[in-house]
Design a protein around this motif. Structure first.
Motif: not given
Length: 163
Positions: A46-62, A71-80
């Protein structure tokens, strides 16, 4: 007249009571583990969905998820983190959910360059609980046990009778 019971016999009788009580507690313990794990992973999703831009940034940078684009990792991780905890909570495909959440858990740990000791300890705790549910099953208080397993047994027994 009954012979006097020995200290060993009394000890064994007491131990028998303790093990029966622990056996009776197994479904509640499995349910508690499922509830705890489902809450932890679902809230992370839920935290990832609430702020998707930050989620994508975290998966890109962190997060450095191997083999997947950010992008694929963010979607797969959040869906899981949103779907698998629901399955685990209800005990529907419970072992599959526990094993899959174990993969999410391991990927979360290895994708971080640095992880705080307390966070690592929490991931270890989740991993041990998930391993227990995968190995021993999700318990009698589950859809798997109440609905799926009896139908599979009947289906298997019917198939065996036809051979």
């Amino acid at each position: 007249m009954n012979p006097p019971t020995t200290l060993l016999q009394r000890g064994l009788a007491l131990w028998n009571l303790v093990t029966r009580a622990l056996d009776l507690a197994q479904p509640a313990a499995a349910m508690a583990a499922r509830l705890y794990l489902a809450q932890a992973f679902f809230l992370a999703g839920l935290t990832k969905v609430r702020d998707w831009d930050t989620t994508i940034l975290l998966f890109t940078e962190e997060y450095r998820v191997p083999l997947l684009s950010p992008q694929v990792a963010a979607v797969a991780g959040t869906a899981g983190e949103l779907v698998l905890p629901v399955l685990l909570l209800f005990g529907l495909a419970g072992r599959f959910a526990a094993l899959s959440l174990s993969v999410v858990n391991v990927v979360a740990v290895i994708s971080l360059a640095e992880i705080a000791p307390a966070a690592l300890q929490q991931h270890i705790t989740w991993g041990v609980l998930l391993a227990g549910l995968a190995i021993y099953g999700v318990g009698r208080w589950s859809i798997d046990c109440a609905w799926i397993h009896p139908r599979l047994k009947r289906s298997h027994a019917g198939g065996m009778a036809m051979n």
